[in-house]
Design a protein around this motif. Structure first.
Motif, short mmCIF file in Angstrom:
data_model
loop_
_atom_site.label_atom_id
_atom_site.label_comp_id
_atom_site.label_asym_id
_atom_site.label_seq_id
_atom_site.Cartn_x
_atom_site.Cartn_y
_atom_site.Cartn_z
N ILE A 11 -7.39 -5.41 9.14
CA ILE A 11 -6.71 -6.69 8.93
C ILE A 11 -5.73 -6.59 7.77
O ILE A 11 -5.73 -5.63 7.00
CB ILE A 11 -7.72 -7.83 8.64
N GLY A 12 -4.92 -7.64 7.61
CA GLY A 12 -4.04 -7.78 6.45
C GLY A 12 -3.06 -6.62 6.32
O GLY A 12 -2.58 -6.06 7.30
N ASP A 13 -2.79 -6.27 5.06
CA ASP A 13 -1.83 -5.19 4.79
C ASP A 13 -2.29 -3.85 5.35
O ASP A 13 -1.45 -2.98 5.59
CB ASP A 13 -1.65 -5.03 3.26
N ALA B 208 7.80 -13.59 2.59
CA ALA B 208 6.72 -14.01 1.69
C ALA B 208 5.47 -14.43 2.47
O ALA B 208 4.88 -15.47 2.20
CB ALA B 208 7.18 -15.13 0.75
N ALA B 209 5.10 -13.63 3.47
CA ALA B 209 4.05 -14.06 4.40
C ALA B 209 2.85 -13.12 4.44
O ALA B 209 1.96 -13.30 5.28
CB ALA B 209 4.64 -14.20 5.80
N GLY B 210 2.82 -12.10 3.57
CA GLY B 210 1.72 -11.13 3.65
C GLY B 210 0.36 -11.75 3.44
O GLY B 210 -0.61 -11.42 4.14
N THR B 211 0.26 -12.66 2.48
CA THR B 211 -1.02 -13.31 2.21
C THR B 211 -1.42 -14.21 3.37
O THR B 211 -2.58 -14.21 3.80
CB THR B 211 -0.93 -14.13 0.91
N ALA B 212 -0.45 -14.96 3.89
CA ALA B 212 -0.74 -15.84 5.03
C ALA B 212 -1.17 -15.02 6.24
O ALA B 212 -2.06 -15.43 6.99
CB ALA B 212 0.48 -16.70 5.35
N ALA C 245 -2.68 -12.05 6.24
CA ALA C 245 -4.05 -11.56 6.01
C ALA C 245 -5.06 -12.68 6.27
O ALA C 245 -6.10 -12.47 6.90
CB ALA C 245 -4.18 -11.03 4.57
#
Ligand SMILES: Cc1cc2nc3c(=O)[nH]c(=O)nc-3n(C[C@H](O)[C@H](O)[C@H](O)COP(=O)(O)OP(=O)(O)OC[C@H]3O[C@@H](n4cnc5c(N)ncnc54)[C@H](O)[C@@H]3O)c2cc1C
Length: 130
Positions: free
Chosen positions: A43-45, A55-59, A61
């Motif tokens: 998942i995620g990065d 600016a969407a990497g956190t969203a 994940a």
């Protein structure tokens, strides 16, 4: 960098000229062909790492995990089967994000078509502004 400083806004130029040891950080996108293997989910990065233009990497994940929670909660089948049902949507999400940030980066760094205020350049995971 120091030669370019003359063309930059004074505050930015000052940061560059007063930095004793400038360095270059390479930033690149990464994709993965699959996010589920047996009972293991990536998942995620670790699955898709996107350049920062959206600016969407956190969203992303968080969405990977939220969707996994929804699929696990829906029940039916074992964990491996559930992960296989969860995987296609998250692959599609990751690929569309990478496609979008790559296009934004090309506009910013190569085609010089980045127009401040263009709604297509808004931050967002699912689409600009969303
Ligand atoms: C400078 C910078 C600015 C950013 N700005 C934004 C922003 O404005 N908005 C945005 O949405 N995103 C931003 N991002 C991206 C965002 O930080 C990532 O997309 C997000 O943190 C990915 O979450 P993750 O949980 O997948 O990975 P991570 O947050 O990297 O979490 C992975 C965790 O696993 C741990 N770990 C690694 N290996 C092991 C191991 N072997 N055993 C145990 N633990 C391990 C790491 O220590 C880390 O805590 C930015 C990233 C950077 C670097």
């Amino acid at each position: 960098m120091r030669a370019a400083a003359a063309d930059l806004a004074p505050a930015v130029a000052e940061v560059i000229t007063r930095t004793e040891q400038p360095y270059v950080q390479v930033v690149c996108d990464t994709r993965i062909p699959g996010m589920a293997e047996g009972r293991v989910a990536i998942i995620g990065d670790a699955a898709f790492a996107a350049c920062p233009h959206a600016a969407a990497g956190t969203a992303k994940a968080a969405d990977d995990v939220w969707q996994l929670y929804e699929h696990l909660g829906a029940g039916g089948g074992g964990i491996a089967d559930t992960l296989k049902r969860w995987e296609p949507g998250q692959l599609e999400l990751g690929n569309q994000l990478i496609d979008r940030v790559a296009a934004m980066g090309a506009r910013s760094q190569f085609s010089n078509t980045w127009v401040p205020g263009d709604p297509d350049l808004r931050f967002g995971l699912y689409a600009p502004g969303k």
